[in-house]
Scaffold this motif. Structure first.
Motif, PDB file in Angstrom:
ATOM      1  N   MET A 255       0.821  -1.204   0.000  1.00 28.86           N
ATOM      2  CA  MET A 255       0.000   0.000   0.000  1.00 28.86           C
ATOM      3  C   MET A 255       0.862   1.264   0.000  1.00 28.86           C
ATOM      4  O   MET A 255       1.823   1.380   0.781  1.00 28.86           O
ATOM      5  CB  MET A 255      -0.920   0.005   1.214  1.00 28.86           C
ATOM      6  N   PRO A 256       0.532   2.218  -0.868  1.00 30.58           N
ATOM      7  CA  PRO A 256       1.309   3.458  -0.920  1.00 30.58           C
ATOM      8  C   PRO A 256       1.254   4.216   0.405  1.00 30.58           C
ATOM      9  O   PRO A 256       0.184   4.347   1.014  1.00 30.58           O
ATOM     10  CB  PRO A 256       0.634   4.263  -2.039  1.00 30.58           C
ATOM     11  N   HIS A 257       2.386   4.699   0.832  1.00 31.00           N
ATOM     12  CA  HIS A 257       2.517   5.582   2.000  1.00 31.00           C
ATOM     13  C   HIS A 257       1.745   5.071   3.215  1.00 31.00           C
ATOM     14  O   HIS A 257       1.024   5.816   3.871  1.00 31.00           O
ATOM     15  CB  HIS A 257       2.068   7.005   1.651  1.00 31.00           C
ATOM     16  N   HIS A 258       1.903   3.780   3.492  1.00 29.07           N
ATOM     17  CA  HIS A 258       1.383   3.191   4.728  1.00 29.07           C
ATOM     18  C   HIS A 258      -0.141   3.291   4.840  1.00 29.07           C
ATOM     19  O   HIS A 258      -0.684   3.226   5.948  1.00 29.07           O
ATOM     20  CB  HIS A 258       2.043   3.833   5.954  1.00 29.07           C
ATOM     21  N   GLY A 259      -0.814   3.458   3.705  1.00 28.36           N
ATOM     22  CA  GLY A 259      -2.272   3.554   3.729  1.00 28.36           C
ATOM     23  C   GLY A 259      -2.794   4.941   4.039  1.00 28.36           C
ATOM     24  O   GLY A 259      -3.949   5.095   4.453  1.00 28.36           O
ATOM     25  N   ALA A 260      -1.977   5.971   3.816  1.00 30.16           N
ATOM     26  CA  ALA A 260      -2.420   7.350   4.044  1.00 30.16           C
ATOM     27  C   ALA A 260      -3.504   7.728   3.029  1.00 30.16           C
ATOM     28  O   ALA A 260      -3.430   7.364   1.856  1.00 30.16           O
ATOM     29  CB  ALA A 260      -1.243   8.306   3.925  1.00 30.16           C
ATOM     30  N   ARG A 261      -4.503   8.488   3.468  1.00 24.52           N
ATOM     31  CA  ARG A 261      -5.626   8.804   2.583  1.00 24.52           C
ATOM     32  C   ARG A 261      -5.215   9.706   1.425  1.00 24.52           C
ATOM     33  O   ARG A 261      -5.781   9.613   0.345  1.00 24.52           O
ATOM     34  CB  ARG A 261      -6.767   9.454   3.375  1.00 24.52           C
ATOM     35  N   HIS A 262      -4.222  10.584   1.644  1.00 25.46           N
ATOM     36  CA  HIS A 262      -3.831  11.486   0.570  1.00 25.46           C
ATOM     37  C   HIS A 262      -3.018  10.790  -0.511  1.00 25.46           C
ATOM     38  O   HIS A 262      -2.802  11.342  -1.580  1.00 25.46           O
ATOM     39  CB  HIS A 262      -3.024  12.667   1.137  1.00 25.46           C
ATOM     40  N   ALA A 263      -2.571   9.552  -0.233  1.00 26.03           N
ATOM     41  CA  ALA A 263      -1.730   8.857  -1.202  1.00 26.03           C
ATOM     42  C   ALA A 263      -2.542   8.097  -2.251  1.00 26.03           C
ATOM     43  O   ALA A 263      -2.002   7.717  -3.284  1.00 26.03           O
ATOM     44  CB  ALA A 263      -0.801   7.882  -0.486  1.00 26.03           C
ATOM     45  N   VAL A 264      -3.808   7.868  -1.977  1.00 25.89           N
ATOM     46  CA  VAL A 264      -4.627   7.073  -2.887  1.00 25.89           C
ATOM     47  C   VAL A 264      -5.737   7.947  -3.450  1.00 25.89           C
ATOM     48  O   VAL A 264      -6.661   8.336  -2.738  1.00 25.89           O
ATOM     49  CB  VAL A 264      -5.217   5.841  -2.172  1.00 25.89           C
ATOM     50  N   THR A 265      -5.631   8.273  -4.713  1.00 28.44           N
ATOM     51  CA  THR A 265      -6.586   9.155  -5.363  1.00 28.44           C
ATOM     52  C   THR A 265      -7.787   8.371  -5.883  1.00 28.44           C
ATOM     53  O   THR A 265      -7.768   7.139  -5.932  1.00 28.44           O
ATOM     54  CB  THR A 265      -5.903   9.889  -6.533  1.00 28.44           C
ATOM     55  N   ASP A 266      -8.830   9.102  -6.267  1.00 31.12           N
ATOM     56  CA  ASP A 266     -10.043   8.466  -6.777  1.00 31.12           C
ATOM     57  C   ASP A 266      -9.721   7.557  -7.957  1.00 31.12           C
ATOM     58  O   ASP A 266      -8.979   7.921  -8.864  1.00 31.12           O
ATOM     59  CB  ASP A 266     -11.046   9.537  -7.229  1.00 31.12           C
TER      60      ASP A 266
END
Length: 349
Positions: A255-266
């Motif tokens: 998972m990108p960046h430890h699952g940070a919300r800002h790392a995963v876009t729509d």
């Protein structure tokens, strides 16, 4: 067979891939990861091999303390072994690292940046110096910086294992260069003590994170997507630049960046699906990772009858509660690292 191992690296990443006989070591986690987790594991492997652990490819995804520190500790340990004329614990056939000086064009002569920034750059330089002494430089087969599209074809690292580079984007490295130059023009800030060990950070979607090396590792029909702290839209663009058709289904998504919300876009989870999703994060949920929104978006992107697994390198009451609430009426599994084990392991093939 491929075996993916994610060590308990507190808030960072430390990954070991066994791809047949080819070993890949990605990032070293923050302080304590080398001595507490990685070195004992490699020592066990060295005893089984009756010699040093031969790593086909080592990599530091980007220069943040929670990714690079453990690798620096590894090389410091190897330097001590050389001084004592002891046998090495590990050897590297190739090593990838986009050095900060190469990205931004060098350090200012007067070191006018704040101490925290200088500390981060010195970590990168420390790694370069260690590589120069022990394993050589150059990011082979790249002629310089590793970027998506610079090496169009996959790279064979041995025993049928290939790596396709899908990040960072050259444009992101340009942004990091521009931000660095702007940073040097700002008034220096005095930072002392423990704060001086922090790495330069430009906000939630930092240019440093967006300079992460992204790699798709494949062998015998199995695949692992390594994302560092890259952002989802950059990963998708990088995969396209590397000639990887989208959408793509992989066996393991780190998972990108430890699952940070800002790392995963729509739309990211619609374009990249996996049998196993791996979250590296600290037991106390440092920085709020993984975010509840990320876990929810992932699960809601999959059908209720889809069978897949979420793997967590640590346990946290909030994360467990979020997962349990989402499991109602769905068939996915959630696997939390056994506290008595140093890592989680996933075997493919």
């Amino acid at each position: 067979m491929m075996i993916f191992e994610a060590f308990d690296a507190d808030k960072g990443d430390c990954l070991l891939l066994r791809c047949g006989t080819a070993l890949v070591l990605v990032d070293g986690g923050p302080a304590g990861t080398w001595s507490g987790r990685l070195r004992p594991a490699l020592a066990d492997m060295a005893r089984d091999m009756d010699g040093p652990v031969r790593i086909a490819m080592g990599m530091v995804s980007h220069v943040d303390d929670d990714h690079i520190r453990g690798m620096l500790d590894l090389f410091a340990d190897e330097a001590r072994r050389r001084e004592e004329k002891s046998a090495p614990l590990v050897t590297f056939k190739k090593f990838w690292h986009n050095h900060f000086d190469d990205i931004v064009g060098g350090m200012p002569a007067d070191h006018s940046a704040d101490p925290a920034t200088i500390a981060s750059i010195r970590q990168g330089q420390e790694l370069v110096n260690a590589l120069r002494v022990s394993h050589g430089l150059g990011n082979p087969p790249f002629s310089g910086l590793i970027t998506a599209g610079a090496q169009r074809d996959f790279i064979d690292i041995g025993d049928g294992t290939t790596v396709t580079v899908a990040g960072p984007l050259a444009a992101r490295l340009g942004e990091l260069r521009d931000d660095w130059q702007a940073h040097l023009r700002e008034e220096a800030v005095s930072v002392v003590g423990a704060e001086a060990a922090r790495l330069v950070d430009y906000g939630a979607t930092t240019d440093t994170n967006r300079s992460s090396i992204v790699a798709l590792v494949r062998r015998a029909g199995s695949s692992i997507l390594l994302t560092g702290d890259a952002r989802g839209d950059d990963i998708l663009e990088g995969l396209s630049m590397a000639g990887v058709p989208l959408p793509i289904a992989v066996d393991i998504l780190k998972m990108p960046h430890h699952g940070a919300r800002h790392a995963v876009t729509d739309g990211f989870f619609a374009q990249v699906t996996a049998r196993h999703y791996v979250f590296s994060f600290s037991a106390n949920g440092t920085h709020g990772h993984p975010d509840d929104e990320t876990i929810r978006a992932l699960v809601e992107s999959r059908g209720p009858d889809d069978e897949y697994s979420l793997h967590f390198t640590n346990s946290h009451t909030r994360v467990r509660g979020t997962v349990e609430a989402l499991k109602a009426g769905r068939r996915f599994d959630a696997v939390f690292r056994d506290k008595d084990k140093p890592s989680i392991r996933i075997a493919l093939g």
